[in-house]
Design an enzyme around this catalytic site. Structure first.
Site, PDB file in Angstrom:
ATOM      1  N   ALA A 155       0.841  -1.207   0.000  1.00 60.84           N
ATOM      2  CA  ALA A 155       0.000   0.000   0.000  1.00 60.84           C
ATOM      3  C   ALA A 155       0.872   1.251   0.000  1.00 60.84           C
ATOM      4  O   ALA A 155       0.650   2.181  -0.784  1.00 60.84           O
ATOM      5  CB  ALA A 155      -0.930  -0.006   1.205  1.00 60.84           C
ATOM      6  N   TYR A 156       1.851   1.254   0.865  1.00 60.53           N
ATOM      7  CA  TYR A 156       2.759   2.405   0.956  1.00 60.53           C
ATOM      8  C   TYR A 156       3.487   2.632  -0.366  1.00 60.53           C
ATOM      9  O   TYR A 156       3.517   3.750  -0.887  1.00 60.53           O
ATOM     10  CB  TYR A 156       3.762   2.159   2.088  1.00 60.53           C
ATOM     11  CG  TYR A 156       4.812   3.226   2.219  1.00 60.53           C
ATOM     12  CD1 TYR A 156       4.520   4.446   2.832  1.00 60.53           C
ATOM     13  CD2 TYR A 156       6.111   3.023   1.757  1.00 60.53           C
ATOM     14  CE1 TYR A 156       5.493   5.428   2.966  1.00 60.53           C
ATOM     15  CE2 TYR A 156       7.086   3.997   1.882  1.00 60.53           C
ATOM     16  CZ  TYR A 156       6.774   5.193   2.488  1.00 60.53           C
ATOM     17  OH  TYR A 156       7.736   6.168   2.610  1.00 60.53           O
ATOM     18  N   ALA A 157       4.074   1.567  -0.919  1.00 62.81           N
ATOM     19  CA  ALA A 157       4.843   1.692  -2.151  1.00 62.81           C
ATOM     20  C   ALA A 157       3.975   2.164  -3.310  1.00 62.81           C
ATOM     21  O   ALA A 157       4.422   2.953  -4.152  1.00 62.81           O
ATOM     22  CB  ALA A 157       5.515   0.366  -2.489  1.00 62.81           C
ATOM     23  N   THR A 159       1.383   4.144  -3.145  1.00 64.15           N
ATOM     24  CA  THR A 159       1.143   5.588  -3.017  1.00 64.15           C
ATOM     25  C   THR A 159       2.371   6.381  -3.431  1.00 64.15           C
ATOM     26  O   THR A 159       2.262   7.458  -4.027  1.00 64.15           O
ATOM     27  CB  THR A 159       0.763   5.977  -1.574  1.00 64.15           C
ATOM     28  OG1 THR A 159       1.846   5.700  -0.680  1.00 64.15           O
ATOM     29  CG2 THR A 159      -0.485   5.241  -1.114  1.00 64.15           C
ATOM     30  N   LYS A 160       3.550   5.845  -3.147  1.00 64.30           N
ATOM     31  CA  LYS A 160       4.778   6.563  -3.474  1.00 64.30           C
ATOM     32  C   LYS A 160       5.025   6.570  -4.981  1.00 64.30           C
ATOM     33  O   LYS A 160       5.475   7.583  -5.535  1.00 64.30           O
ATOM     34  CB  LYS A 160       5.959   5.942  -2.719  1.00 64.30           C
ATOM     35  CG  LYS A 160       5.848   6.076  -1.203  1.00 64.30           C
ATOM     36  CD  LYS A 160       5.921   7.529  -0.800  1.00 64.30           C
ATOM     37  CE  LYS A 160       5.011   7.930   0.303  1.00 64.30           C
ATOM     38  NZ  LYS A 160       5.149   9.337   0.724  1.00 64.30           N
TER      39      LYS A 160
END
Length: 260
Positions: A155-157, A159-160
């Site tokens: 999820a984090y990756a 968004t980045k």
């Protein structure tokens, strides 16, 4: 002073990269306005800037709520008459877990802050940036842009990676208004965000990776500092980078070249 009389808006200036960037831009003459969902931390940053003779103001906003971001941008523009610089820095690591263990709510929470929050930050600053032009810097990451080995950080990756695309799309769209949009991709940096990362069940899916000695070649494994990232932001919002837009810059000591 590189930024004399410029108005700089920084999200998440209560700690880490946002805080150090606020100090550095203030030192270079900028008036600093912060958006923080934790008023106590944001106020400490503001107080420290004022103690050194700088001008600063704090607004309270959770960047995942568009109405709060809009109210903050309007308040800043009403106070100082303009917005010249935006550092879209606030974000969360969220939950790092295998897909089967990651709940839809956890996925949405990360998307809401990191991606939606970036959109709201630029959208509601835009009417003021368009009046005279300006510079926007978005804080992305090596994760999802040049490094994909942190299993569970999906999820984090995502968004980045999306923030990099967002920067390129908006850089082209806003160039006619003399607004530059760039994005930085830090690697391991000593900040509080890692302390707020919730890791779940990663031992099930973690892929083993063997490295040469040290994970960060340039510094023998030592992480970078918020001050180093702040120096990069200063360069990108100053006239020294006046012909740079739509560009991502990795600041990781070579970490993502080794650990991709």
């Amino acid at each position: 002073m590189l930024l004399r009389d410029k108005v700089a808006v920084i999200t998440g200036a209560g700690s880490g990269i946002g805080k150090e960037t606020a100090f550095l831009l203030a030192k270079e003459g900028a008036k600093i306005a912060t958006l923080d969902r934790t008023p106590e931390k944001g106020q400490k940053t503001i107080d420290q800037i004022k103690q050194t003779g700088g001008e600063a103001m704090m607004t309270t906003a959770d960047i995942s709520y568009p109405e709060q971001v809009q109210q903050s941008m309007d308040k800043i523009a009403e106070t100082w008459g303009k917005i010249d610089i935006v550092f879209a820095n606030a974000g969360i690591n969220g939950v790092w877990a295998p897909l089967e263990e990651l709940s839809p709510q956890e996925w949405k929470a990360t998307i809401s802050v990191n991606l939606d929050g970036t959109f709201y930050t630029l959208k509601y600053a835009l009417p003021y940036l368009k009046k005279q032009g300006g510079s926007v810097v978005i804080n992305s990451s090596v994760n999802g842009t040049r490094m994909f080995s942190n299993t569970g950080a999906t999820a984090y990756a995502c968004t980045k990676a999306a923030q990099v695309t967002f920067a390129k799309m908006t850089a082209l769209e806003l160039a006619k208004y003399k607004i530059r949009v760039n994005v930085i991709c830090p690697g391991a940096i000593t900040t509080e965000i890692d302390q707020n990362t919730e890791r779940q069940y990663l031992e099930k899916t973690q892929e083993l990776v063997e490295f040469p000695e040290g994970k960060i070649p340039l510094t023998n494994g030592q992480p970078g500092t918020s001050e180093q990232v702040a120096q990069l932001v200063l360069f990108l919002v100053s006239d020294a980078s006046s012909h740079i837009t739509g560009t991502e810059v990795w600041i990781d000591g070579g970490q993502s070249l080794l650990q991709g």
